[in-house]
Each structure stands twice: as structure tokens, then as C-alpha cells.
Write an enzyme that holds these catalytic residues in place. Structure first.
Site, PDB file in Angstrom:
ATOM      1  N   ASP A 479     -11.086 -12.628  -5.782  1.00  0.00           N
ATOM      2  CA  ASP A 479     -11.958 -13.679  -5.258  1.00  0.00           C
ATOM      3  C   ASP A 479     -11.498 -15.048  -5.762  1.00  0.00           C
ATOM      4  OD1 ASP A 479     -14.130 -14.783  -3.951  1.00  0.00           O
ATOM      5  OD2 ASP A 479     -15.644 -13.584  -4.999  1.00  0.00           O
ATOM      6  N   ASP A 549     -18.270 -14.529   4.084  1.00  0.00           N
ATOM      7  CA  ASP A 549     -19.452 -14.113   3.323  1.00  0.00           C
ATOM      8  C   ASP A 549     -20.626 -13.841   4.246  1.00  0.00           C
ATOM      9  OD1 ASP A 549     -18.635 -13.828   0.774  1.00  0.00           O
ATOM     10  OD2 ASP A 549     -19.353 -15.765   0.048  1.00  0.00           O
TER      11      ASP A 549
HETATM   12  C1  DGJ Z   1     -17.986 -14.476  -3.196  1.00  0.00           C
HETATM   13  C2  DGJ Z   1     -17.531 -13.321  -2.369  1.00  0.00           C
HETATM   14  O1  DGJ Z   1     -17.178 -13.723  -1.104  1.00  0.00           O
HETATM   15  C3  DGJ Z   1     -18.635 -12.267  -2.363  1.00  0.00           C
HETATM   16  O2  DGJ Z   1     -18.275 -11.209  -1.534  1.00  0.00           O
HETATM   17  C4  DGJ Z   1     -18.862 -11.808  -3.768  1.00  0.00           C
HETATM   18  O3  DGJ Z   1     -17.733 -11.146  -4.249  1.00  0.00           O
HETATM   19  C5  DGJ Z   1     -19.226 -12.990  -4.654  1.00  0.00           C
HETATM   20  N1  DGJ Z   1     -18.258 -14.046  -4.543  1.00  0.00           N
HETATM   21  C6  DGJ Z   1     -19.324 -12.564  -6.086  1.00  0.00           C
HETATM   22  O4  DGJ Z   1     -19.512 -13.625  -6.930  1.00  0.00           O
END
Ligand code: DGJ
Length: 744
Positions: A479, A549
Site C-alpha cells: 500500500d 478503495d
Molecule cells: C488503503 C487501502 O486502499 C485499503 O484497502 C486498506 O488497505 C487501507 N489503506 C489500510 O490502511
């Protein structure tokens, strides 16, 4: 395929069965473009296509004549300051303050295959007969520097890959303040520019406009390719459709700051440039040093936008993605993020995993919150060891329990970041990107580690490798949740601060490379608050990316549709989450959520299956069976967009197996419509002579139909309840139908 050099006219012609790219050495030794498009004959001199008309107020190269103005010629890699007032591809600042350059032809080399780029992502060949490469070396005597333009043409792909290399042979340091990876001057401007823009949770929505005199550009100066713009643009003729007409695709194989620009000049010539964004870019090239630009790809289609996308899909999937997972179907996964956020312990995770295993899920992924003091957003990033309060047996203990269930185990990292509340920051406060005497901005309470410094990358590598060597880990979700501000590195002198953005992304690539080399079996998924770094550069390291997301099915239809213009289905992570949806509180049917997520190569769930009703669980079991059956065609099939969700209430798309024996057709209806019209979906890519047995996902038999019939007369997709009085069984809003075609 071949690369022809005609001595007379000093003309290069790169060609395969479908496309031609022609340029030559102009009278002044610089390179001029002659043609790019559908294949034209070889062994012909096209140099008379160079136009030399007298134009008032132009600046001319040769004394006492008015026939050669760089401002009016179509060039290969233009510089500013010697008659061309358009935006240049290259700018080099010299010790005396001048930025004027004059790189002229010295030599060239034509060879089979395609060289790799050191430290940078790039498309590749497995056999040298797949492609041919041309390197043209140009030299500027005054600054004693070489510029090497590299072009690769593939035999069976309508793509030209380009990059540029600079070598300083002189005694003075040079400052490269602009070095585009490609420039292409097209002879007219009758194009629609199609960009894929958006924001967090609504990435890559197509936006079109007709080119006009002046500059139109997209880019990112955030240190990542970004949610807002994507390093992929299409130029299409106004009458080009999904299935007909010509289009040019520009793909930048890079994950940092970028710019893609079209400048239409006063004579309707369109100059395209693709490369690292010049803002903040200043690379000091010391004597003897080399600077290599990233790769940029030019795709050409004369079979509409679907043809262009299919070329990109196959290239990125087969010759950009690498490693064990390139050709393999990906495991169906469950990710605990939306199920638990930071509220979990080992037993709770194992309960989720166990239920998932019972439903047929193959990979359990532990997301954020497993390490150090990470109980929320404010602490722990940078300290990559297990939080023993939550996971008393460490990652190894949890991984072992998950493995005993017969599942694979995956883990989340955010390697590039640190919280101030962490041991890493307390020990190395100077390791964040920050400008001396200025307050560093935060994003999500976190700071960006200075990956331009090898010792910082080393420290993160050591922590990650320890965990990966200790526990049996099959998958990493990498991430990256904020962009770079106050850019500056304490490790570099003042005259190299313009290198930091690029050096940062090189550091990210180097960490990926080291981990991939040491742990070649791991499947990487890249992520950046969803799709904030969904680009071709990342795909070289991580074969799939978390698309967004936003996991709401109705939004995902748009996001995945937009993403499909440039990127293959195999690259898209797509999960079923619960309703009401966590991002926008919308409820959509479970069937629709599954149907849309099937069209991502990284299919999975982002919820606690223990909380589903028995009916939902039955449906989920069936979805998982279907996902496993259909992943081969999703990952390796040929994708067609049929009707877009941006201007229609009903969106449709389909994917056909390479042998045309099987196909899946998705029909998604946003809002239900009362007493609705009849509806036909005209299919593409089928075998017109074959008979297809059509069923719906739930097993309804839709009969036997010819490929010719389905493509020309259409598949009947009128809702069965159309015209009926509303009852509870009638599908409501956000409905989906998925048709399965199997040739007899
Ligand atoms: C952002 C990501 O896109 C989510 O899927 C998740 O992993 C969160 N961060 C966790 O902090």
C-alpha cells in the site's frame, strides 16, 4: 516485421504487418518524423513528405534562405531555442547558463530483440525474434554529450516502445531539466483527446475533448501517478468508435511524476510528449554519467478503441508483467480490512479465514494493523514486526494456522511510510522527506520515507525480508497512502534536489526488485489508497493492483470500465463487500457485486462471511465456484466494451476466450425502468460459424444461437419482468445479468 534504413534520404522505417513508423535524418542532422500509422510500403523514399513552406515570422536555420525552420518541421525529439517555439522534449542547462542544444545524427544500430532498462520497468521479449530495436545516437559537440533514441517494434503487436539515454562525455556537469521519453509530431490535429481522470474512490473515468490550438496536458506532481490522472491517454479520430476507426494510445511505464501533453501549433501540427513531469525535475549529469528515461509506449489501432485496448492488454499482461504469476490465475481471496478495520486479534482472523475456507476461498489476506503499535492511523508505520498483543504467536503463528486450514496467506505492508509515533522515526527523524526549516505536512498522520537514500531502502528491506523469511507468505499487498510534499533529501547537495522525485521512485522499484528476486513465488498486489498508483510501471513488479478503495458495485462498473481502456482485466483487484457499502452507504444486490467483481483478475471478498444469512452464504458459495470456473477466460480472454455506463443506463461488456469457444457477457442496469423497452446486446469477437449454447449464471437456459446471429441480430437481454406489474421478485436498481456462452 523489420527496421529498414535507406541510405539515400537517411530514412528509417520500422514496420510490422499492421503499422509503420517512418523518420529520417534531416538536412541539419536532427531527426524529422515522416509518418506513423497503418502499414505503408517499404523500400520507398518518403522524405518528400517533409514540408518546407515559407511562413512569415518563422526563424530559419540557414543564412539567406527561407526553406528550413525547426518551428515548422515535424521533429522526432525537439529542443527549444533554435527556431522551434513549441514545447520541447529536451532541455539541458549548461555551465554558461545556456539551454540551447543541437544533437545531430552520428550513427545507428539495428538489432533483434529488446534490451532491458536498468532499474526501470519496461516491456520485454522472451525471444529475440519477437521484436527489433533501433538505437540512433546523436551528438552535441558544444556540450560533448550523446543522446541515444531507442525504438522497438514488436512483430505481432501494434506498439512502438521508446526511451532516451543521455551520456555526458564532456568535462562540465550538465543539468537535464526536461527529458521526455517520447515526442511525436503528427501532421494534423483532428483528434479527440481521451484521458482517464478522477479522484480517490472514483479513479480513471474517461473524459474527452477535441484538440485545439494550444496545450492540453495531464500529469501528476504528487510523487505517484495519482488517482487524479493516469499515465495513459488516447487520441482518437472524432468518428472512431469502440469497433471502427483509428486511435493512438500513449502509455507511460512509470509510477512517479509524469506529464502527457498534446500541443497543437498554429499550422495544426500536433506534438505529443510523454515523460517525467518537468516541474521540479533537474538531473545533474556529471562527466561520464548516463541518464536513462523511463519507457513510453505508442499503440496504434485501426480497429477502434477496443482494438487499441486489446493490444495494450496483451502487451502489458504478456510482456510487462513478469514472474510466476504472469500467466497463472490468481487465488480467490478474502481480505479482512472492511470486515474488521483495526479491530481484530488472531482468533478473530482465524474465524474469518475458516469460514472463508469453507466457502472455497483460497487466500486469506491480513490488511493494516498487524504490526508494532498500529492500533489506528497515528502510530506504528515503519516498525515491521508483529503486534504481540493482537498476534501473540507473531505472523508466523497466524500464517501457520491459516495454512493448516489449507489456505494461502497474504500480508499488507506500507513500506514507504512512517508515523512519527514509531521506533523508526524516533531513531531516524532525518529519514523522512522534508525541507530544512519548513514544517512537514502530514497525510493520514504519516510521512514519506526518503527512498532516494539507499540506506533507508535497505532498512525497510531488512525488516520485510525478516518477516517473509520467517513465515510462509504467499502474497503481499503493498500500500501507499499519501503523496510527497516539501520534497527535499538531506542526503543530496543543493544542485541535486531536482532529482529526488525520480530517485524516490527508483528506490521503490529497487525494493520491489530485491524482494521479487529473493521471494519469487510471492504474488504482489500494488495499492495506493485504492488506485492512486495504478500504472504500467507498477505492473512490472506487481501483476495486479487494488483498482479502487470504492468497493460499491455501481461505482466499480464505471471504474473498471474506464480502467479497461488501458489495462487488462488480469491487473484489476475487485472484491465483493457488504451493503450498505462503506464508502457511500448504497445497497446493491449481492449478485451484482459478484458479477462486477468477476471481471477483475484479483477476485475476492472484503467482508466477514460469518455474518451472512444462509441465503447469502449459498449465493457466495456459488459465486466462488463461478469465479474459479471463469478466471481462465477473465485473465486470458479478449475483452470488448459494448456500451458504456457513463452515458447509458445499461452498461454491457464481454470477454471471449482466445479460441472463441467461450464467452461471458455482462449486462448491468443502473436504475430499473418501468415497462422497459426491448433490449438487444450486439456481441463481438465470436466465431460467426459456431453455435453457442447461452445460459445465465443462475442456470437459466437461453437456447442455442449462432455466433453470426449474436453479433448481428444481437443477444436478447430484455428483462423478463419488463411490462409486468411490480412484485417483490422483480429486480430493482443496480441489477446485473451475466450470460455464459459455450460453443457446441
Ligand atoms: C488503503 C487501502 O486502499 C485499503 O484497502 C486498506 O488497505 C487501507 N489503506 C489500510 O490502511
Amino acid at each position: 516485421m523489420g527496421i529498414e534504413f535507406l541510405e539515400e534520404g537517411r530514412q528509417f522505417h520500422l514496420y510490422n504487418d499492421d503499422i509503420s513508423y517512418v523518420f529520417h535524418v534531416m538536412r541539419n542532422g536532427q531527426l524529422g518524423n515522416l509518418y506513423f500509422g497503418k502499414r505503408i510500403a517499404t523500400n520507398r523514399d518518403y522524405t518528400d513528405r517533409e514540408e518546407h513552406s515559407y511562413r512569415p515570422v518563422s526563424a530559419y536555420t540557414y543564412d539567406h534562405e527561407y526553406s528550413f525552420s525547426l518551428g515548422d518541421l515535424r521533429q522526432e525529439y525537439p529542443a527549444y531555442g533554435t527556431g522551434d517555439f513549441r514545447d520541447p522534449a529536451v532541455e539541458i542547462k549548461q555551465e554558461n547558463g545556456s539551454t540551447v542544444t543541437n544533437f545531430t545524427y552520428q550513427k545507428h544500430r539495428i538489432f533483434a530483440g529488446k534490451p532491458r532498462l536498468d532499474g526501470l520497468p519496461a516491456t520485454y521479449v522472451e525471444n529475440n525474434d519477437e521484436a527489433m530495436t533501433l538505437e540512433v545516437t546523436l551528438h552535441d559537440d558544444v556540450i560533448a554529450a550523446d543522446m541515444v533514441l531507442t525504438y522497438t517494434i514488436y512483430a505481432n503487436r501494434n506498439v512502438i516502445a521508446r526511451n532516451v539515454r543521455f551520456i555526458n562525455h564532456g568535462k562540465q556537469p550538465l543539468h537535464i531539466t526536461k527529458a521526455m521519453s517520447l515526442a511525436l509530431d503528427l501532421p494534423d490535429s483532428n483528434y479527440d483527446w481521451l484521458q482517464f481522470s478522477g479522484a480517490w474512490a472514483r479513479e480513471r473515468q474517461p473524459k474527452a475533448r477535441h484538440l485545439q490550438q494550444g496545450i492540453q496536458a495531464i500529469g501528476s506532481t504528487r510523487g505517484a501517478s495519482s488517482h487524479m490522472q493516469n499515465p495513459f491517454v488516447i487520441l482518437k479520430r472524432p468518428n472512431t468508435t469502440e469497433d471502427l476507426g483509428t486511435a493512438i494510445g500513449l502509455t507511460f511505464v512509470y509510477s512517479g511524476n509524469f506529464r502527457i501533453q498534446a500541443e497543437v501549433d498554429t499550422y495544426d501540427v500536433t506534438r505529443l510528449t510523454v515523460g517525467i513531469h518537468p516541474q521540479n525535475f533537474d538531473w545533474k549529469l556529471n562527466p561520464g554519467a548516463v541518464f536513462q528515461t523511463p519507457e513510453a509506449l505508442i499503440t496504434f489501432s485501426h480497429t477502434g478503441l477496443n482494438g487499441l485496448s486489446q493490444t495494450n492488454h496483451a502487451l502489458l499482461r504478456e510482456r510487462l508483467v513478469r514472474g510466476k504469476w504472469r500467466d497463472r490465475n490468481r487465488p480467490v481471496l478474502i481480505n479482512n480490512w472492511e470486515a474488521t478495520y483495526f479491530d481484530f486479534d488472531e482468533d478473530k482472523l482465524v474465524q474469518i479465514a475458516k469460514k472463508a475456507r469453507d466457502c472455497g476461498i483460497e487466500l486469506f489476506v491480513l490488511d493494516d494493523g498487524w504490526f508494532s503499535t498500529r492500533n489506528g492511523e497515528t502510530s506504528g508505520l515503519g516498525d515491521w514486526w508483529a503486534n504481540r498483543d493482537r498476534l501473540p504467536n507473531g505472523i508466523k503463528g497466524l500464517a501457520t494456522r491459516v495454512k493448516k486450514l489449507g489456505m494461502k496467506f497474504g500480508l499488507w505492508f506500507e513500506p514507504e511510510m512512517v508515523n512519527k509515533d514509531s521506533e523508526l522515526y524516533r531513531n531516524h527523524p532525518d529519514w523522512i522527506i522534508q525541507t530544512p526549516h519548513r514544517h512537514p505536512s502530514h497525510g493520514r498522520q504519516q510521512y514519506v520515507l526518503d527512498f532516494s537514500r539507499p540506506e533507508v531502502v535497505d532498512a525497510i528491506y531488512t525488516m520485510m525480508a525478516k518477516i517473509l523469511a520467517d513465515a510462509d507468505i504467499d502474497y503481499i499487498k503493498w500500500d501507499m497512502n499519501r503523496n510527497i510534499t516539501e520534497v527535499y533529501s538531506a542526503a543530496y547537495p543543493a544542485d541535486q534536489q531536482g532529482e529526488i522525485f525520480h530517485r524516490y521512485i527508483l528506490g521503490v522499484y529497487s525494493l520491489y526488485e530485491r524482494l521479487i528476486n529473493r521471494f519469487p513465488d510471492i504474488l504482489f498486489e500494488s495499492c495506493a489508497s485504492g488506485g492512486g498508483r495504478f500504472d504500467a510501471g507498477m505492473l512490472y513488479y506487481a501483476p495486479q493492483a487494488w483498482t479502487s478503495d470504492c468497493s460499491d458495485a455501481a461505482e466499480r462498473v464505471k471504474i473498471q470500465y474506464g480502467t479497461s481502456y488501458g489495462y487488462p482485466l488480469s491487473s484489476m483487484g475487485a472484491h465483493v463487500s457488504i451493503t450498505p457499502n462503506h464508502q457511500l452507504n448504497r445497497s446493491t444486490p449481492l449478485k451484482t457485486r459478484g458479477d462486477i467483481a468477476f471481471f477483475g483478475g484479483g477476485f475476492g471478498y472484503e467482508l466477514d462471511l460469518n455474518k451472512l444469512t444462509p441465503a447469502e452464504q449459498k449465493a457466495v458459495n456459488a459465486q466462488i465456484r463461478f469465479a474459479k470456473q471463469s478466471r481462465e477466460i477473465i485473465n486470458h480472454g479478449i475483452f470488448y466494451r459494448l456500451q458504456d455506463p457513463f452515458t447509458h443506463n445499461i452498461a454491457t461488456w464481454m470477454v471471449v476466450s482466445p479460441d472463441k469457444r467461450h464467452a461471458l457477457v455482462e449486462v448491468y442496469k443502473m436504475l430499473n425502468d418501468v415497462n422497459a423497452p426491448f433490449h438487444l446486446t450486439y456481441l463481438r469477437g465470436l466465431d460467426s460459424k459456431a453455435q453457442y449454447h447461452v445460459t445465465e449464471e443462475e442456470g437459466q437456459d437461453c437456447g442455442l444461437h449462432g455466433g453470426d446471429e449474436l453479433m448481428n441480430a444481437g443477444l436478447i437481454t430484455t428483462d423478463e419482468q419488463a411490462g409486468q406489474v411490480a412484485t417483490e421478485d422483480i429486480k430493482g436498481d443496480f441489477s446485473s445479468r451475466l450470460f455464459i456462452l459455450d460453443a457446441k
